[in-house]
Scaffold this motif. Structure first.
Motif, short mmCIF file in Angstrom:
data_model
loop_
_atom_site.label_atom_id
_atom_site.label_comp_id
_atom_site.label_asym_id
_atom_site.label_seq_id
_atom_site.Cartn_x
_atom_site.Cartn_y
_atom_site.Cartn_z
N GLU A 44 0.90 -1.26 0.07
CA GLU A 44 0.19 -0.02 -0.02
C GLU A 44 0.87 1.35 0.06
N ALA A 45 1.90 1.30 1.20
CA ALA A 45 2.88 2.52 0.90
C ALA A 45 3.59 2.56 -0.24
N ASP A 46 3.54 4.00 -0.90
CA ASP A 46 4.13 3.94 -2.19
C ASP A 46 5.14 5.19 -2.35
N ARG A 47 5.63 5.55 -1.09
CA ARG A 47 6.52 6.86 -1.04
C ARG A 47 7.83 6.49 -0.73
N ASP A 48 8.85 7.13 -0.72
CA ASP A 48 10.31 6.88 -0.54
C ASP A 48 10.40 7.24 0.79
N TRP A 49 10.81 6.42 1.80
CA TRP A 49 10.70 6.45 3.25
C TRP A 49 12.12 6.26 3.79
N SER A 50 13.07 6.53 2.77
CA SER A 50 14.35 6.50 3.38
C SER A 50 14.98 7.25 4.46
N GLY A 51 14.29 8.36 4.34
CA GLY A 51 14.71 9.59 5.36
C GLY A 51 14.16 9.29 6.94
N PHE A 52 13.25 8.34 7.02
CA PHE A 52 12.71 8.23 8.19
C PHE A 52 12.97 6.79 8.74
N GLU A 53 13.11 6.63 10.05
CA GLU A 53 12.99 5.10 10.63
C GLU A 53 11.61 4.54 10.27
N HIS A 54 11.81 3.29 9.82
CA HIS A 54 10.59 2.67 9.20
C HIS A 54 10.40 1.12 9.38
N ALA A 55 9.49 0.52 9.37
CA ALA A 55 9.43 -0.75 9.24
C ALA A 55 8.16 -1.25 8.43
N THR A 56 8.06 -2.36 7.78
CA THR A 56 7.12 -2.69 6.87
C THR A 56 6.22 -4.01 7.38
N VAL A 57 5.04 -3.68 7.68
CA VAL A 57 4.28 -4.87 7.97
C VAL A 57 2.95 -4.97 7.06
N SER A 58 2.61 -6.29 7.13
CA SER A 58 1.35 -6.79 6.20
C SER A 58 0.15 -6.04 6.82
N VAL A 59 -0.81 -5.85 5.97
CA VAL A 59 -2.10 -5.53 6.58
C VAL A 59 -2.76 -6.42 7.04
N GLY A 60 -3.16 -6.44 8.41
CA GLY A 60 -3.95 -7.54 9.16
C GLY A 60 -2.88 -8.34 9.88
N ASP A 61 -1.46 -7.81 9.95
CA ASP A 61 -0.51 -8.34 11.25
C ASP A 61 -0.79 -7.67 12.27
N ILE A 62 -1.70 -7.69 13.08
CA ILE A 62 -1.79 -6.96 14.39
C ILE A 62 -0.74 -7.17 15.29
N ALA A 63 -0.15 -8.47 15.40
CA ALA A 63 0.89 -8.75 16.24
C ALA A 63 1.81 -8.06 15.91
N ALA A 64 2.42 -7.84 14.65
CA ALA A 64 3.72 -7.12 14.03
C ALA A 64 3.62 -5.67 14.61
N VAL A 65 2.37 -4.91 14.44
CA VAL A 65 2.12 -3.66 14.69
C VAL A 65 2.34 -3.47 16.29
N SER A 66 1.63 -4.41 17.17
CA SER A 66 1.87 -4.37 18.47
C SER A 66 3.41 -4.43 18.95
N ALA A 67 4.01 -5.43 18.28
CA ALA A 67 5.40 -5.38 18.75
C ALA A 67 6.26 -4.25 18.46
N LEU A 68 5.99 -3.55 17.39
CA LEU A 68 6.52 -2.10 17.03
C LEU A 68 6.06 -1.17 17.99
N LEU A 69 4.81 -1.30 18.26
CA LEU A 69 4.43 -0.02 19.29
C LEU A 69 4.97 -0.11 20.82
N ARG A 70 5.23 -1.41 21.18
CA ARG A 70 5.70 -1.52 22.51
C ARG A 70 7.29 -1.56 22.44
#
Length: 292
Positions: A44-70
């Motif tokens: 879904e994300a379609d911009r260049d995010w190299s200037g920001f700290e980032h991680a990619t998760v699958s839509v619907g991966d609630i567990a991965a999002v939760s782990a990043l938030l914590r």
């Protein structure tokens, strides 16, 4: 930039779908001294995010999002950008705390409208101890203001089309179907569904080319918040492409709800509208047919 108690409590997360809005929010947050972490939605994300700290998760991966938030101490979350596809049930990865909600999550994903799905996502994130922040809290100058944005203003006929569009958008929003409608000659000729605003405008252009819509009367695009919408997510949004597609559809202009809609690339949008002879106007929700 607006603030409030606890505004800086924890690092800011931006869950980013498609389009330029997530990047605009991230840049504005950085300019205000924030260090936003970007959670990119895969496919879904379609911009260049190299200037920001980032991680990619699958839509619907609630567990991965939760782990990043914590793990990143992300206490405030902005939901922004488009999401074209809902995850299939077999790709859902709930957390232990949300697994009991899985049947409800699946039902909502496959039978609920966009607003219902967003409310579910907000509920899940709040269950992880986060505060959901509206894009307008980070970038308040993106909000549409009342009145014309450029040189052109609606005529009396345009105001009647705006009134018809407002009535249609109200019904459409209450049914959790979409946010936009096109009216020509006082008659609603198209409403926005899952395809989005730009695709609806392309459909209007095709109908006009086929002679199914009058070529003598121009018409108006209206976009409003859904009556029941949580304004922290998915505010109606227009950008330069909206103006360009409205022009291709032969419309006279665009009306959006002032204070509850976002205007991207404002300078470029106004320039494109002025050059095309289109008006762009922020309106109050109630518009009289006899307005002048």
């Amino acid at each position: 930039m607006s603030g409030g108690a606890g505004f800086r409590e924890g690092r800011l997360a931006i869950i980013a779908g498609g389009g330029r809005l997530p990047h605009d929010i991230a840049e504005a947050a950085r300019g205000a001294g924030e260090d936003p972490f970007i959670v990119l939605l895969s496919g879904e994300a379609d911009r260049d995010w190299s200037g920001f700290e980032h991680a990619t998760v699958s839509v619907g991966d609630i567990a991965a999002v939760s782990a990043l938030l914590r793990g990143k101490n992300l206490k405030r979350v902005v939901l922004s950008g488009s999401v074209k596809r809902r995850p299939e049930w077999r790709h859902l990865r709930p957390t232990l705390s949300s697994v009991v909600k899985l049947p409800s999550i699946v039902r909502t994903l496959f039978s609920g409208g966009d607003d219902t799905v967003l409310r579910m996502v907000i509920d899940l994130l709040e269950g992880e101890g986060c505060r959901i922040v509206g894009a307008q809290e980070i970038v308040p100058n993106l909000l549409a203001t009342l009145g014309p944005l450029g040189r052109h203003a609606p005529s009396g006929e345009d105001l009647r089309d705006i009134a018809a569009g407002v009535a249609a958008a109200d019904v459409l929003g209450a049914l959790d179907i979409g946010q936009g409608a096109v009216a020509v000659g006082g008659r609603v000729v198209a409403v926005e569904g899952a395809e989005g605003t730009d695709s609806m405008l392309l459909r209007v252009a095709g109908l006009r080319a086929e002679g199914r819509i009058s070529k003598r009367r121009r018409g108006v695009l209206v976009k409003l918040c859904k009556p029941q919408q949580d304004v922290r997510a998915d505010l109606p949004t227009i950008g330069r492409s909206t103006v360009e597609n409205a022009g291709h559809a032969g419309l006279a202009g665009i009306a959006v709800e002032a204070g509850r809609s976002l205007v991207l690339e404002r300078d470029a949008l106004v320039k494109a509208a002025d050059e095309a002879g289109l008006f762009v106007i922020g309106i109050e929700r109630a518009v009289r047919k006899d307005a002048t």
